[in-house]
Scaffold this motif. Structure first.
Motif, PDB file in Angstrom:
ATOM      1  N   LEU A  21       0.841  -1.444   0.040  1.00  0.00           N
ATOM      2  CA  LEU A  21       0.203   0.515  -0.232  1.00  0.00           C
ATOM      3  C   LEU A  21       1.465   1.233   0.130  1.00  0.00           C
ATOM      4  N   GLY A  22       2.497   1.436   0.025  1.00  0.00           N
ATOM      5  CA  GLY A  22       2.408   2.405   0.262  1.00  0.00           C
ATOM      6  C   GLY A  22       3.382   2.821   1.275  1.00  0.00           C
ATOM      7  N   TYR A  23       2.718   1.994   2.364  1.00  0.00           N
ATOM      8  CA  TYR A  23       3.504   2.659   4.005  1.00  0.00           C
ATOM      9  C   TYR A  23       4.993   1.775   4.221  1.00  0.00           C
ATOM     10  N   LYS A  24       5.620   2.817   5.296  1.00  0.00           N
ATOM     11  CA  LYS A  24       7.143   2.784   4.611  1.00  0.00           C
ATOM     12  C   LYS A  24       6.713   2.415   6.444  1.00  0.00           C
ATOM     13  N   VAL A  25       7.199   0.691   6.814  1.00  0.00           N
ATOM     14  CA  VAL A  25       6.982   0.244   7.383  1.00  0.00           C
ATOM     15  C   VAL A  25       8.233  -0.666   8.502  1.00  0.00           C
ATOM     16  N   ARG A  26       8.354   0.272   9.981  1.00  0.00           N
ATOM     17  CA  ARG A  26       9.383  -0.328  10.528  1.00  0.00           C
ATOM     18  C   ARG A  26       8.970  -1.662  11.077  1.00  0.00           C
ATOM     19  N   TYR A  27       9.360  -3.062  10.835  1.00  0.00           N
ATOM     20  CA  TYR A  27       8.727  -4.416  11.146  1.00  0.00           C
ATOM     21  C   TYR A  27      10.237  -4.502  12.067  1.00  0.00           C
ATOM     22  N   VAL A  28       9.775  -4.828  13.821  1.00  0.00           N
ATOM     23  CA  VAL A  28      10.488  -5.197  14.804  1.00  0.00           C
ATOM     24  C   VAL A  28       9.686  -6.744  14.881  1.00  0.00           C
ATOM     25  N   ARG A  29      11.027  -7.392  15.303  1.00  0.00           N
ATOM     26  CA  ARG A  29      10.825  -9.203  15.414  1.00  0.00           C
ATOM     27  C   ARG A  29      12.047  -9.402  15.886  1.00  0.00           C
ATOM     28  N   ASN A  30      11.386 -10.078  17.925  1.00  0.00           N
ATOM     29  CA  ASN A  30      12.744 -10.131  19.016  1.00  0.00           C
ATOM     30  C   ASN A  30      13.099 -11.021  18.727  1.00  0.00           C
ATOM     31  N   ILE A  31      14.945 -12.007  18.845  1.00  0.00           N
ATOM     32  CA  ILE A  31      14.601 -12.644  19.467  1.00  0.00           C
ATOM     33  C   ILE A  31      15.080 -12.876  21.072  1.00  0.00           C
ATOM     34  N   THR A  32      14.288 -14.012  21.588  1.00  0.00           N
ATOM     35  CA  THR A  32      14.675 -14.177  22.416  1.00  0.00           C
ATOM     36  C   THR A  32      15.740 -15.116  23.159  1.00  0.00           C
ATOM     37  N   ASP A  33      16.883 -14.674  23.947  1.00  0.00           N
ATOM     38  CA  ASP A  33      17.453 -15.499  23.634  1.00  0.00           C
ATOM     39  C   ASP A  33      18.327 -14.818  25.846  1.00  0.00           C
ATOM     40  N   ALA A  34      17.327 -14.936  26.070  1.00  0.00           N
ATOM     41  CA  ALA A  34      17.552 -14.934  27.890  1.00  0.00           C
ATOM     42  C   ALA A  34      16.667 -14.383  28.824  1.00  0.00           C
ATOM     43  N   GLY A  35      16.317 -14.966  29.760  1.00  0.00           N
ATOM     44  CA  GLY A  35      15.320 -14.891  30.456  1.00  0.00           C
ATOM     45  C   GLY A  35      14.099 -14.978  30.757  1.00  0.00           C
ATOM     46  N   HIS A  36      13.649 -15.805  29.835  1.00  0.00           N
ATOM     47  CA  HIS A  36      12.715 -17.046  29.437  1.00  0.00           C
ATOM     48  C   HIS A  36      12.241 -18.463  30.314  1.00  0.00           C
ATOM     49  N   LEU A  37      11.709 -17.910  31.325  1.00  0.00           N
ATOM     50  CA  LEU A  37      12.279 -19.501  32.407  1.00  0.00           C
ATOM     51  C   LEU A  37      10.715 -20.580  31.779  1.00  0.00           C
ATOM     52  N   GLU A  38      11.145 -21.425  32.849  1.00  0.00           N
ATOM     53  CA  GLU A  38      10.609 -22.814  32.105  1.00  0.00           C
ATOM     54  C   GLU A  38       8.589 -22.789  32.495  1.00  0.00           C
ATOM     55  N   ASN A  39       7.684 -23.160  31.868  1.00  0.00           N
ATOM     56  CA  ASN A  39       6.079 -22.268  32.087  1.00  0.00           C
ATOM     57  C   ASN A  39       5.589 -20.732  32.066  1.00  0.00           C
ATOM     58  N   ASP A  40       6.738 -20.451  31.646  1.00  0.00           N
ATOM     59  CA  ASP A  40       6.346 -19.223  31.318  1.00  0.00           C
ATOM     60  C   ASP A  40       6.676 -18.316  33.100  1.00  0.00           C
ATOM     61  N   ALA A  41       7.093 -18.876  34.093  1.00  0.00           N
ATOM     62  CA  ALA A  41       7.528 -18.396  36.045  1.00  0.00           C
ATOM     63  C   ALA A  41       7.779 -17.941  35.745  1.00  0.00           C
ATOM     64  N   ALA A  80       9.671 -18.438  38.226  1.00  0.00           N
ATOM     65  CA  ALA A  80      10.790 -19.645  39.205  1.00  0.00           C
ATOM     66  C   ALA A  80      11.321 -20.717  38.142  1.00  0.00           C
ATOM     67  N   GLY A  81      12.194 -21.457  38.951  1.00  0.00           N
ATOM     68  CA  GLY A  81      12.712 -23.094  37.471  1.00  0.00           C
ATOM     69  C   GLY A  81      13.717 -21.964  37.295  1.00  0.00           C
ATOM     70  N   GLU A  82      13.663 -23.091  35.861  1.00  0.00           N
ATOM     71  CA  GLU A  82      14.968 -22.608  35.011  1.00  0.00           C
ATOM     72  C   GLU A  82      15.108 -22.310  33.970  1.00  0.00           C
ATOM     73  N   ASP A  83      15.759 -21.556  33.136  1.00  0.00           N
ATOM     74  CA  ASP A  83      15.866 -20.516  32.007  1.00  0.00           C
ATOM     75  C   ASP A  83      16.124 -21.414  30.940  1.00  0.00           C
ATOM     76  N   LYS A  84      15.351 -21.737  30.268  1.00  0.00           N
ATOM     77  CA  LYS A  84      14.700 -22.570  28.914  1.00  0.00           C
ATOM     78  C   LYS A  84      15.914 -22.687  28.420  1.00  0.00           C
ATOM     79  N   ILE A  85      17.217 -21.225  27.528  1.00  0.00           N
ATOM     80  CA  ILE A  85      17.849 -21.921  27.290  1.00  0.00           C
ATOM     81  C   ILE A  85      18.970 -22.586  28.131  1.00  0.00           C
ATOM     82  N   THR A  86      19.492 -22.519  28.744  1.00  0.00           N
ATOM     83  CA  THR A  86      20.298 -22.898  29.813  1.00  0.00           C
ATOM     84  C   THR A  86      20.145 -23.935  29.883  1.00  0.00           C
ATOM     85  N   LYS A  87      18.338 -24.677  30.175  1.00  0.00           N
ATOM     86  CA  LYS A  87      18.426 -26.053  31.029  1.00  0.00           C
ATOM     87  C   LYS A  87      18.908 -26.496  29.227  1.00  0.00           C
TER      88      LYS A  87
END
Length: 493
Positions: free
Chosen positions: A64-84, A86-93
């Motif tokens: 349509l001609g919009y100038k779009v800034r599309y940001v999509r992140n990579i989660t590579d830290a801080g995300h614990l099991e079951n989105d809680a 407490a528990g263990e970091d998914k990547i560390t595990k």
């Protein structure tokens, strides 16, 4: 004149629960943030569906001609099991289980993510930030929230005070949940005794001695909360208020709800004008689950190496199947559904490839401009790709009728038909022009994609002998691999 000045979009806003006329904050410009993957395993097919929906939306806005800034992140830290909290970091595990460094896990599955998205013909986002690359911004955001009285520190961890926030704001307005109900339904969990209330969520977690991924902060050596990273990265690149925030339906609560609270607590204003959520992908009428075995990953679907499907399917056939359902609808992935989509996809490709042989007439018997506007109307109605596809098959009928001589088109209308069907099929829906004759090539692509993935895993495991063997044996049969910054591609000699 840009197309967006005459085509007016309505977006279903999860915040209001209604379709709203889309008006960007800055005319002609759009800021869009979509929550990306947590890179501790191969990308899930349900996530691919979500990212594919927003890829289509990104494509249409750009068309349509919009100038779009599309940001999509990579989660590579801080995300614990079951989105809680407490528990263990998914990547560390994952790193502990495989006896490798956490950043090796991140690298391996980030490469896999990009390879899969490239296979499905995704456009890259404008910016793809990582959580670990924005620790400073997250610490500063926590300081602001503490200074404004909405967070507290206990034993080196910092928690968001949901009850304090709810005195002057509305926690739960996106997910339509009331704090009183959340309090009633919350049971005490181990590891949450530091919190004032179970509903409070972590902004910063003090790292235990065995926790590998850690950074210094004013409160402790630790790591940021999962919800915080998206708040920090979205506002850094799109501003304190931006147009669209997207993600899967499963992120609405608590992740997106917490994002809103963090922004309002830090900046005093809601960050996003339009919240968009893609719905879930089911497999044979049931939720996908690794636990029950009711799951298939993208590589298995592309190669045919799975127990659910009768054959391998080309990437564009899978993409076409997904587009035949609204992004807001639950989509059931079945073999019958894919087989039907495959037939429809090749019928569409065959018709498009017939266009070059059609002859024009002095008069048109088909109202092509009205048909063209119907295609735009479908996408303007909350990106309604199923209705768009129905209109594309109207064009298939027109093409066959013109070929048979029962209908006619002027040269101008024939050019409009060609341009419109190509724009919506390839530029907007992101399909690739593959015919049945090319099906063997698609199967080759699927097989080579599997070998590329195995080679990436071998390299990540430092098994360079196997990596070199895969490359050399493919080269011996005329398939050359090329490693680049966005992953590995191949060519056939």
């Amino acid at each position: 004149m840009q197309l967006y000045q005459e085509q007016h979009i309505k977006i279903y806003n999860s915040l209001s629960g209604t379709k709203e006329l889309f008006t960007p904050i800055n005319e002609g410009h759009i800021g869009m943030y979509v929550c990306g993957p947590t890179v501790y395993s191969n990308v899930h097919l349900g996530n691919v569906r979500t990212f594919m929906s927003f890829d289509m939306i990104f494509r249409y806005l750009k068309h349509l001609g919009y100038k779009v800034r599309y940001v999509r992140n990579i989660t590579d830290a801080g995300h614990l099991e079951n989105d809680a909290d407490a528990g263990e970091d998914k990547i560390t595990k994952k790193a502990r289980l495989e006896q490798i460094e956490p950043m090796e896990v991140v690298q391996r599955y980030t490469v896999d993510f990009h390879n899969i998205l490239n296979t499905f013909n995704f456009l890259p986002p404008s910016i793809e930030p990582t959580a670990t690359g924005h620790i400073i911004e997250q610490i500063e955001l926590i300081k602001n929230i503490i200074d404004n009285g909405f967070a507290y520190e206990v034993n080196g961890s910092v928690y968001f005070d949901v009850h304090k926030f709810n005195e002057t704001n509305e926690y739960g307005k996106l997910s339509k949940r009331k704090l009183d109900d959340l309090v009633h339904n919350t049971r005490a969990l181990d590891g949450q005794s530091d919190k004032k209330n179970p509903q409070d969520f972590a902004l910063w977690k003090r790292a235990e001695p065995q926790h590998i991924m850690r950074w210094p902060s004013p409160w402790s050596d630790g790591f940021p909360g999962w919800h915080l990273e998206c708040t920090a990265m979205s506002t850094k690149y799109l501003g304190e208020q931006f147009d669209i925030h997207g993600g899967g339906m499963d992120l609405k609560f608590p992740h997106h709800e917490c994002e809103i609270a963090q922004n309002e607590a830090a900046k005093g204003q809601s960050p996003v004008n339009y919240w968009m959520h893609a719905n879930m992908l089911e497999l044979n009428g049931q939720r996908m689950s690794k636990t029950t075995g009711n799951t298939v990953n993208p590589d298995e679907l592309l190669s045919g190496n799975n127990k659910f499907f009768s054959k391998a399917y080309a990437p564009s056939v899978i993409r076409f199947f997904i587009a035949q359902s609204s992004y807001r609808s639950i989509l059931d992935l079945t073999d019958d559904g894919l087989l039907a989509s495959e037939k429809g996809f090749y019928r569409l490709m065959d018709a498009i490839n017939l266009l070059g042989s059609l002859k024009s007439s002095e008069k048109s018997s088909i109202a092509i401009n009205a048909w063209k506007q119907k295609c735009y109307d479908a996408m303007n109605d909350d990106f309604n790709s199923p209705i768009l596809i129905a209109h594309l098959f109207e064009a298939v009928k027109y093409i066959n009728q013109v070929k048979e001589g029962s209908e006619s088109l002027t040269s101008e209308d024939l050019n409009t038909l060609k341009e419109t069907i190509n724009v919506f099929t390839f530029d907007v829906l992101g399909l690739e022009n593959v015919t049945k004759k090319d099906a063997g090539t698609d199967k080759l692509s699927g097989a080579v994609s599997v070998l590329i993935k195995l080679r990436q895993e071998a390299r990540a495991n430092k098994d360079f002998a196997l990596s070199d063997k895969i490359r050399d044996e493919l080269a011996a049969v005329g398939i050359q691999l090329k490693d680049g910054k966005d992953g590995t591609t191949f060519s056939v000699n």
